[in-house]
Design a protein around this motif. Structure first.
Motif, PDB file in Angstrom:
ATOM      1  N   ALA A 221      -3.010   6.450  -2.105  1.00  0.00           N
ATOM      2  CA  ALA A 221      -4.138   5.707  -1.526  1.00  0.00           C
ATOM      3  C   ALA A 221      -4.505   4.487  -2.376  1.00  0.00           C
TER       4      ALA A 221
ATOM      5  N   VAL B 106       0.829  -1.202   0.000  1.00  0.00           N
ATOM      6  CA  VAL B 106       0.000   0.000   0.000  1.00  0.00           C
ATOM      7  C   VAL B 106       0.865   1.254   0.000  1.00  0.00           C
TER       8      VAL B 106
ATOM      9  N   ALA C 100      -3.718   0.252  -3.258  1.00  0.00           N
ATOM     10  CA  ALA C 100      -3.226  -1.000  -2.680  1.00  0.00           C
ATOM     11  C   ALA C 100      -3.137  -2.055  -3.780  1.00  0.00           C
TER      12      ALA C 100
ATOM     13  N   ARG D   4      -6.211   8.288   3.999  1.00  0.00           N
ATOM     14  CA  ARG D   4      -4.883   8.659   3.508  1.00  0.00           C
ATOM     15  C   ARG D   4      -4.885  10.041   2.865  1.00  0.00           C
TER      16      ARG D   4
ATOM     17  N   LEU E 295      -8.067   3.143   3.311  1.00  0.00           N
ATOM     18  CA  LEU E 295      -7.606   4.003   2.225  1.00  0.00           C
ATOM     19  C   LEU E 295      -8.231   5.387   2.294  1.00  0.00           C
TER      20      LEU E 295
END
Length: 457
Positions: free
Chosen positions: A127, A27, A129, A121, A118
């Motif tokens: 943001a 991430v 992954a 962020r 997410l």
């Protein structure tokens, strides 16, 4: 999207977590850098597993509970030639409570939903992954923003900057690092909430500045950024020099109002090496630079170097009549044989030890950007300094072929020793005497005779 090549250790960690029944993804920055074709320095992993579950899953490995209250466990694996680090942070999905100090949340809550993690962020490009099983998870258009070369907050930028005001300067850092533009809503929110920077510790501000100046390739020809409006088109009205924006933010933190010539600063930064002290000297070219940098909590070494760079940068220009006369530069250009220039270079090397002479000359260049003659002269001086250093020339007392013990045997006492050694060093640097012990002893007699002649009877 193409498959991201994960290091073997990362693949092992993801597989182990997934085999135990949990979600796991790389991430943040490592995903962003991979998409941009850059080599990630760190591979961070997020997971639905709780910290104690992560510890249990990797009990056969070297596990360090580095930040349990934040949900972070570090697993240390064997080094791999294709991965810079063998230390990997694994963090549980989490959401955060309200931010009372514009920096730290009141509480953290672990969750099992990646989308909630997410959502908290900072920027869309950070943001995302990824894992081999599900591919890329990009809920906020990070890939599109990378393609459009724009920095945009996740969700409402007002919320992101009120949560953590340091993100305001981080916006500048990422824009400068990647040469991206700044989304118009994000930019307007930065201006709206820049006063919140006063709630951030000086150490955090200086850390961001350090990262900016150590990673940015400043280009004087590309000195402006454009904000983007809602439909993705450039808003020319929002055009603003990005370094000016950065310095405005720092001045807001310092509670000072300073008028600067941004083009002048940009040209200096473009000329300077990626040296923190040099960059700080260029942007804080002020008689109070020491107090400013101490307020920003830069290290004593950085403060001392910056003060010295500024002091000697101006000194070099003030003393240019000693070393930058036309015949000296012409003589050096023709034969690399100018005693005056060598002497001045040796004096600089003797007087300055807390920073590279090249940093001082770099700052001096920034002060005379429109003076073509001085620019050439400074390049010549820089070359001469390099020659003196590479040729192991004598510019320190310790390099002399005679020392204090020798002078004691010759009958010198106390302060006389230091005075004599300094006189000898100056003579050697001026090439009036060779750095040979016998010649130096002979020179001592000359010094004594000169001193006797100067006595008034």
């Amino acid at each position: 999207m193409e498959r991201i090549n994960l290091p073997m250790q990362v693949e092992f960690l993801l597989n182990r977590l997934q085999e135990a029944g949990f979600e796991a993804y790389v991430v943040g920055g490592c995903v962003r850098d991979s998409i941009m074709g850059l080599t990630p320095h760190d591979w961070d992993i997020c997971t639905s597993a709780l910290p104690e579950q992560v510890i249990e899953i990797f009990k056969d490995q070297n596990v360090v509970p580095t930040g349990l209250k934040h949900g972070t466990v570090t697993v240390i694996l064997e080094q791999s030639p294709i991965c810079e680090s063998n230390s990997f942070e694994i963090t549980t999905y989490r959401v955060e409570g309200d931010y009372q100090d514009n920096r730290h949340p009141e509480y953290l809550e672990f969750v099992s939903d990646l989308s909630l993690d997410l959502m908290r962020r900072d920027f869309t490009i950070n943001a995302m992954a990824y894992n081999y099983k599900d591919g890329l998870i990009d809920l906020y258009g990070g890939v599109d923003d990378i393609k459009d070369r724009v920095i945009k907050c996740v969700g409402n930028p007002d919320d992101r900057f009120q949560e953590d005001a340091l993100r305001i300067i981080r916006t500048i850092r990422f824009a400068l690092r990647f040469g991206f533009d700044i989304d118009l809503d994000t930019y307007n929110s930065m201006q709206k909430y820049k006063h919140l920077l006063k709630n951030i510790s000086a150490e955090r501000i200086s850390s961001e500045l350090t990262k900016i100046f150590e990673t940015t390739e400043f280009n004087y020809d590309v000195k402006k950024f454009f904000s983007f409006d809602g439909d993705g088109s450039r808003d020319i009205q929002a055009e603003s020099p990005i370094v000016e924006c950065l310095l405005d933010l720092v001045d807001t933190f310092l509670n000072r109002n300073v008028e600067r010539e941004t083009d002048f600063i940009m040209s200096g930064l473009a000329e300077a090496d990626k040296d923190l002290s040099t960059c700080l000297t260029i942007i804080f070219d002020d008689d109070n630079i020491e107090d400013i940098l101490k307020t920003l909590r830069f290290s004593n070494d950085v403060v001392e170097a910056s003060v010295k760079i500024r002091e000697y940068g101006y000194k070099i220009l003030t003393e240019s009549n000693e070393w930058a006369r036309s015949y000296i530069i012409k003589q050096y250009a023709q034969s690399h044989d100018s005693v005056e220039l060598r002497y001045y270079a040796r004096k600089l090397l003797n007087q300055v030890s807390c920073c590279p002479i090249e940093s001082i000359i770099s700052f001096a260049k920034s002060l005379c950007k429109d003076n073509e003659y001085m620019e050439i002269a400074l390049k010549v001086l820089e070359s001469q300094v390099c020659d003196c250093r590479n040729n192991n020339e004598v510019y320190k007392i310790s390099y002399l072929a005679i020392n204090g013990n020798d002078l004691l045997e010759l009958g010198y006492k106390g302060k006389e020793i230091g005075i004599a050694l300094n006189r000898l060093l100056d003579m050697v640097m001026k090439e009036e005497v060779m750095n040979i012990k016998a010649d130096l002893i002979t020179a001592l007699e000359t010094i004594k005779e000169d001193e006797n002649d100067e006595v008034v009877t």
